[in-house]
Design a protein around this motif. Structure first.
Motif, PDB file in Angstrom:
ATOM      1  N   LEU A  94     -26.085 -30.126 -34.480  1.00  0.00           N
ATOM      2  CA  LEU A  94     -26.397 -31.412 -33.867  1.00  0.00           C
ATOM      3  C   LEU A  94     -27.881 -31.727 -34.025  1.00  0.00           C
ATOM      4  O   LEU A  94     -28.261 -32.879 -34.256  1.00  0.00           O
ATOM      5  CB  LEU A  94     -25.993 -31.392 -32.392  1.00  0.00           C
ATOM      6  N   ASP A  95     -28.757 -30.713 -33.931  1.00  0.00           N
ATOM      7  CA  ASP A  95     -30.193 -30.926 -34.094  1.00  0.00           C
ATOM      8  C   ASP A  95     -30.525 -31.489 -35.474  1.00  0.00           C
ATOM      9  O   ASP A  95     -31.339 -32.404 -35.608  1.00  0.00           O
ATOM     10  CB  ASP A  95     -30.967 -29.614 -33.877  1.00  0.00           C
ATOM     11  N   GLU A  96     -29.880 -30.924 -36.519  1.00  0.00           N
ATOM     12  CA  GLU A  96     -30.103 -31.424 -37.885  1.00  0.00           C
ATOM     13  C   GLU A  96     -29.679 -32.887 -38.001  1.00  0.00           C
ATOM     14  O   GLU A  96     -30.374 -33.696 -38.610  1.00  0.00           O
ATOM     15  CB  GLU A  96     -29.276 -30.614 -38.893  1.00  0.00           C
ATOM     16  N   ILE A  97     -28.547 -33.202 -37.411  1.00  0.00           N
ATOM     17  CA  ILE A  97     -28.011 -34.561 -37.497  1.00  0.00           C
ATOM     18  C   ILE A  97     -28.912 -35.536 -36.760  1.00  0.00           C
ATOM     19  O   ILE A  97     -29.232 -36.611 -37.271  1.00  0.00           O
ATOM     20  CB  ILE A  97     -26.572 -34.600 -36.947  1.00  0.00           C
ATOM     21  N   ILE A  98     -29.376 -35.163 -35.568  1.00  0.00           N
ATOM     22  CA  ILE A  98     -30.259 -36.035 -34.788  1.00  0.00           C
ATOM     23  C   ILE A  98     -31.576 -36.248 -35.524  1.00  0.00           C
ATOM     24  O   ILE A  98     -32.078 -37.372 -35.626  1.00  0.00           O
ATOM     25  CB  ILE A  98     -30.487 -35.454 -33.373  1.00  0.00           C
ATOM     26  N   GLU A  99     -32.129 -35.167 -36.066  1.00  0.00           N
ATOM     27  CA  GLU A  99     -33.394 -35.275 -36.799  1.00  0.00           C
ATOM     28  C   GLU A  99     -33.245 -36.190 -38.015  1.00  0.00           C
ATOM     29  O   GLU A  99     -34.080 -37.049 -38.288  1.00  0.00           O
ATOM     30  CB  GLU A  99     -33.852 -33.882 -37.249  1.00  0.00           C
ATOM     31  N   SER A 100     -32.149 -36.031 -38.740  1.00  0.00           N
ATOM     32  CA  SER A 100     -31.891 -36.849 -39.915  1.00  0.00           C
ATOM     33  C   SER A 100     -31.687 -38.311 -39.533  1.00  0.00           C
ATOM     34  O   SER A 100     -32.205 -39.219 -40.184  1.00  0.00           O
ATOM     35  CB  SER A 100     -30.662 -36.324 -40.646  1.00  0.00           C
ATOM     36  N   THR A 101     -30.938 -38.539 -38.459  1.00  0.00           N
ATOM     37  CA  THR A 101     -30.681 -39.897 -37.991  1.00  0.00           C
ATOM     38  C   THR A 101     -31.984 -40.570 -37.573  1.00  0.00           C
ATOM     39  O   THR A 101     -32.224 -41.745 -37.891  1.00  0.00           O
ATOM     40  CB  THR A 101     -29.684 -39.886 -36.811  1.00  0.00           C
ATOM     41  N   TYR A 102     -32.840 -39.827 -36.890  1.00  0.00           N
ATOM     42  CA  TYR A 102     -34.124 -40.383 -36.446  1.00  0.00           C
ATOM     43  C   TYR A 102     -34.976 -40.771 -37.650  1.00  0.00           C
ATOM     44  O   TYR A 102     -35.591 -41.843 -37.677  1.00  0.00           O
ATOM     45  CB  TYR A 102     -34.862 -39.370 -35.559  1.00  0.00           C
ATOM     46  N   ARG A 103     -34.992 -39.923 -38.681  1.00  0.00           N
ATOM     47  CA  ARG A 103     -35.776 -40.202 -39.883  1.00  0.00           C
ATOM     48  C   ARG A 103     -35.249 -41.459 -40.590  1.00  0.00           C
ATOM     49  O   ARG A 103     -36.012 -42.319 -41.024  1.00  0.00           O
ATOM     50  CB  ARG A 103     -35.736 -38.994 -40.824  1.00  0.00           C
TER      51      ARG A 103
END
Length: 196
Positions: free
Chosen positions: A148-157
């Motif tokens: 989930l952290d990877e997905i959130i970070e990617s979404t934010y970028r």
């Protein structure tokens, strides 16, 4: 860009220059397509995405069109593709084996479009005055995102990149809806949209 005197009248050199300018000013890559009409230029622009340039010259059109899948013809959706495949028509070359009259008999007014587009003929004018309807960003990853952290970070970028595009075009006041599209490892896709 017909009749343009820029770059000695070379549309390919002009497209190369535009791509370079966009990258220098925004750090964003774009694809460009060059050909003799709107339809072929659009096909060419999709050819080497996300960062490419393709030119289809007049002499290349006949061979290029014979190999082009019918799915690439604009307006040919899933229903039409199914009808064409049922007739063993998979490429524009297959479509070229049918006469204008046969295509019109089978597909009505669409027969006219199919006959001409399968040969790379498009008489529509290019209109330079248009209003942007959407602004989007997307990324295909070379590896799957699991946490989930990877997905959130990617979404934010991706959101930051989208916000930058919105600011550059001064589109924030025109937002009517915002959406997100996620494709999973099994290629299933989910889209969610919020209207304002």
């Amino acid at each position: 860009v017909s009749n343009s005197e820029l770059f000695e009248g070379s549309a390919t050199k002009l497209a190369h220059h535009i791509r370079k300018e966009v990258f220098q000013k925004t750090q964003l890559t774009i694809s460009a397509g060059v050909s003799v009409n709107k339809f072929l230029a659009k096909i060419a622009s999709d050819w080497n995405k996300p960062n490419g340039l393709k030119t289809i010259t007049p002499t290349e059109i006949p061979e290029f069109m014979t190999q082009l899948p019918v799915e690439k013809i604009f307006g040919v959706g899933k229903v039409m593709v199914k009808k064409l495949h049922e007739l063993n028509i998979y490429t524009c070359g297959d479509l070229q084996n049918y006469s204008f009259i046969e295509l019109q008999r089978r597909f009505g007014s669409w027969g006219y479009q199919l006959y001409h587009l399968a040969r790379g003929i498009d008489e529509r004018d290019v209109e330079s005055d248009w209003e942007r309807k959407s602004v989007g960003v997307e990324e295909t990853y070379d590896h799957d995102l699991y946490s989930l952290d990877e997905i959130i970070e990617s979404t934010y970028r991706l959101f930051k990149e989208w916000d930058q595009r919105m600011s550059q075009g001064q589109y924030h006041k025109k937002i009517k809806s915002i959406g997100i599209k996620i494709k999973f490892s099994d290629f299933k896709q989910v889209t969610r949209e919020q209207h304002f």
